[in-house]
Scaffold this active site. Structure first.
Site, PDB file in Angstrom:
ATOM      1  N   HIS A 151       0.781  -1.160   0.002  1.00 47.99           N
ATOM      2  CA  HIS A 151      -0.126  -0.288   0.087  1.00 47.99           C
ATOM      3  C   HIS A 151       0.867   1.284  -0.006  1.00 47.99           C
ATOM      4  O   HIS A 151       1.890   1.223   0.502  1.00 47.99           O
ATOM      5  CB  HIS A 151      -0.863   0.064   1.169  1.00 47.99           C
ATOM      6  N   CYS A 167       2.904  -5.019   6.877  1.00 44.70           N
ATOM      7  CA  CYS A 167       2.789  -4.651   5.318  1.00 44.70           C
ATOM      8  C   CYS A 167       3.612  -3.802   4.594  1.00 44.70           C
ATOM      9  O   CYS A 167       4.786  -3.978   5.237  1.00 44.70           O
ATOM     10  CB  CYS A 167       1.585  -3.526   5.491  1.00 44.70           C
TER      11      CYS A 167
END
Length: 191
Positions: A151, A167
């Site tokens: 992301h 992440c």
């Protein structure tokens, strides 16, 4: 897998100066206000020819994500990865893609750091202040969401560091470029 071993798996050699340009080219450097090392900006590189076009490979120890454009050619992007104890490793697939995604910390994140995350336990709508940034690519295993994302970020100067809760963060301009290239179902391997 160590960085050297993972690099050997990919057969990484050098920037692909002699390789024809990928159309459209990756986002250009520099981005105002961003203090990234030059090697963390997208660049075209050569890789092993047997890597599947459209796949993603991440060398966590090197803070690089490789999107395989075609046989022997990849775009290398700089990424931030999980803190040592939170590094995601393994095989996954792109299970979902979202523009300006909403965000909700996992229960584990809230338990580890309630001061930072408890106020967001009910979630946060997408937008320029959302920690997932402009785009999110959701990683699934066996049809189930892993809670790991590739992301964007509101902290672009974290790229090249091991700072996340697992992440893979990218500069917003760079994740938009990757998002526009990668297809649902694409294989992802994180070393």
């Amino acid at each position: 897998m160590t960085g050297a071993a993972a690099a050997a798996v990919l057969g990484l050699a050098r920037p692909a100066a002699a390789v024809p340009a990928v159309e459209p080219p990756p986002p250009s450097a520099p981005i105002p206000g961003l203090t990234l090392a030059p090697e963390l900006y997208p660049t075209i590189v050569t890789v092993r020819r047997d890597l599947v076009p459209g796949s993603i490979h991440v060398l966590s120890s090197k803070h690089y994500l490789y999107y395989i454009v075609r046989k022997g050619v990849a775009i290398r992007y700089g990424v931030a990865v999980g803190k040592a104890e939170l590094v995601f490793r393994g095989a996954a697939d792109v299970g979902k893609k979202v523009e300006w995604p909403s965000w909700k910390p996992t229960p584990e994140m809230v338990a580890r750091n309630p001061g930072a995350y408890a106020k967001y336990a009910d979630g946060m709508p997408g937008g320029p202040k959302n920690p997932l940034g402009a785009r999110a690519i959701y990683l699934f295993q066996d049809g189930h969401d892993t809670a790991i994302r590739i992301h964007g970020t509101i902290e672009p100067n974290s790229i090249g560091k091991s700072v996340s809760n697992g992440c893979l963060r990218m500069v917003n301009d760079h994740v938009i470029d990757l998002y526009n290239r990668v297809e649902l179902g694409a294989p992802v391997m994180v070393y």
